[in-house]
Design an enzyme around this catalytic site. Structure first.
Site, short mmCIF file in Angstrom:
data_model
loop_
_atom_site.label_atom_id
_atom_site.label_comp_id
_atom_site.label_asym_id
_atom_site.label_seq_id
_atom_site.Cartn_x
_atom_site.Cartn_y
_atom_site.Cartn_z
N ASP A 58 19.47 60.33 2.74
CA ASP A 58 19.46 59.38 1.88
C ASP A 58 20.54 60.37 1.37
OD1 ASP A 58 20.91 56.37 1.27
OD2 ASP A 58 20.64 57.63 -0.56
N TYR A 63 26.19 63.82 -5.96
CA TYR A 63 24.52 64.60 -5.53
C TYR A 63 25.07 66.04 -5.30
CZ TYR A 63 22.16 60.02 -4.44
OH TYR A 63 21.75 59.57 -4.66
N LYS A 88 27.71 58.94 0.32
CA LYS A 88 28.39 57.74 -0.60
C LYS A 88 30.12 58.23 -0.67
CE LYS A 88 23.56 56.65 -0.92
NZ LYS A 88 22.83 57.68 -1.79
#
Ligand code: A2P
Length: 317
Positions: A58, A63, A88
């Site tokens: 994930d 990030y 995401k």
């Protein structure tokens, strides 16, 4: 060839459980979380995880580690179809999910992801005073006027036909925001998943029930209580762990899996990455004790950025 003596029973086992998404895909119940993992660390972490048997990673555009993760995936040489990869959509990309997904795929070096999630229900100005978290002169978040997460989701739905993501879903959605999304005329695809902070200090039974009732798989982030980790020192969890002869982290991960929740423990430490894939069977009594822990310890949310004027966390239930 040596055999274990017949009386030797393994108290814990590598978790191979998968949960079915509404799309029919099987999502591995334990995945590696990668928030706050630097490039160098995450490369090694993903490689270790894939070698240890993880098949679910994930990440997120925000990030900043998608490239290193892609490099590790290629180095591990696990066939793509065995992997479940999530990334995401960041807030400043709400008006352009196609471009954002393409950018993530280019960094990951993948042709598709398995799940693409809206990171927060907060569309932020892509031309604001900061590339990631723009603010207004009053210090509040620079939200896009006249655009809501419902509009973002409508655009995300169109990604499915292109095949660059197999499923779409959301993160950090409360019951009221989910209800608003599901009630919208433009919503034709129920989100496959809602990823939320979830652990015994924040068990959110009403939100989990709502998701279950609507066929939305719940994913738990910060299952160990994130960076400060008071949960790892909790006496009740420690007692249950001692009884099973496993680590406190294993108990927390097992509890999530026992609730049919996908769990995403983050670690960059090889030994922890390996043990975090192990689960034990908790008794109904132990599971109930964990679910009630917040009543003694107090309900605690560890990841709660200020998104005002947007309302994100309107309930801890
Ligand atoms: P590290 O990455 O240095 O191994 P969460 O997933 O709840 O956000 O928690 C992540 C934090 O928990 C990180 O600081 C991580 O440290 C630590 N952590 C991960 N697995 C374990 C474990 N099995 N035991 C103790 N700490 C752990």
């Amino acid at each position: 060839m040596s055999h274990a003596p017949p009386h030797a029973t393994r108290t814990n086992a590598r978790c191979t459980k998968t949960i079915k998404l509404s799309t029919g895909q099987a999502i591995p119940a334990v995945g590696l979380g990668t928030w706050q993992s630097s490039d160098e660390d995450v490369y090694k972490a993903v490689l270790t995880a894939l070698q240890a048997g993880y098949r679910h990673i994930d990440t997120a555009a925000i990030y900043g580690n998608e490239k290193a993760i892609g490099d590790a995936i290629r180095a591990a040489k696990v066939p793509r179809e065995e992997l479940f990869i999530t990334t995401k959509l960041w807030c400043t990309d709400h008006t352009r999910p196609q471009e954002a997904l393409d950018a993530s795929l280019a960094k990951l070096g993948l042709e598709y992801v398995d799940l693409y999630l809206m990171h927060w229900p907060v569309p932020l100005n892509p031309e604001g005073n900061h590339p990631r978290v723009p603010t207004r002169p009053d210090g509040k978040r620079d939200v896009v006027e006249g655009w809501s997460f419902v509009d973002t989701y409508a655009k995300m739905q169109t990604l499915l036909a292109g095949g660059k993501t197999r499923a779409i879903g959301v993160l950090n959605f409360s019951v009221s925001n989910l209800q608003k999304l599901l009630d919208a005329e433009s919503t034709t695809v129920v989100p496959a998943a809602n990823q939320i902070e979830l652990h015994p200090y924040l068990p959110q039974p009403k939100l989990v029930q709502f998701c279950n009732d609507h066929g939305i798989v719940v994913e738990a982030y910060s299952p160990l209580g994130s960076t400060d980790l008071p949960l790892l020192k909790d006496a009740t969890v420690a007692q249950i762990a001692a009884k099973h002869g496993v680590s406190v982290a294993t108990v927390l991960i097992s509890w999530a899996v026992s609730r049919d929740v996908v769990v995403l423990p983050k670690s960059v430490t090889p030994a922890r990455i390996e043990t975090n894939l192990e689960v034990v069977d908790l008794s109904a009594d132990e599971a109930a004790q964990l679910a009630a822990l917040h009543e003694l310890a107090g309900t605690r949310r560890f990841v709660a950025p200020d998104w005002s004027p947007a309302v994100v966390f309107d309930s801890n239930e």
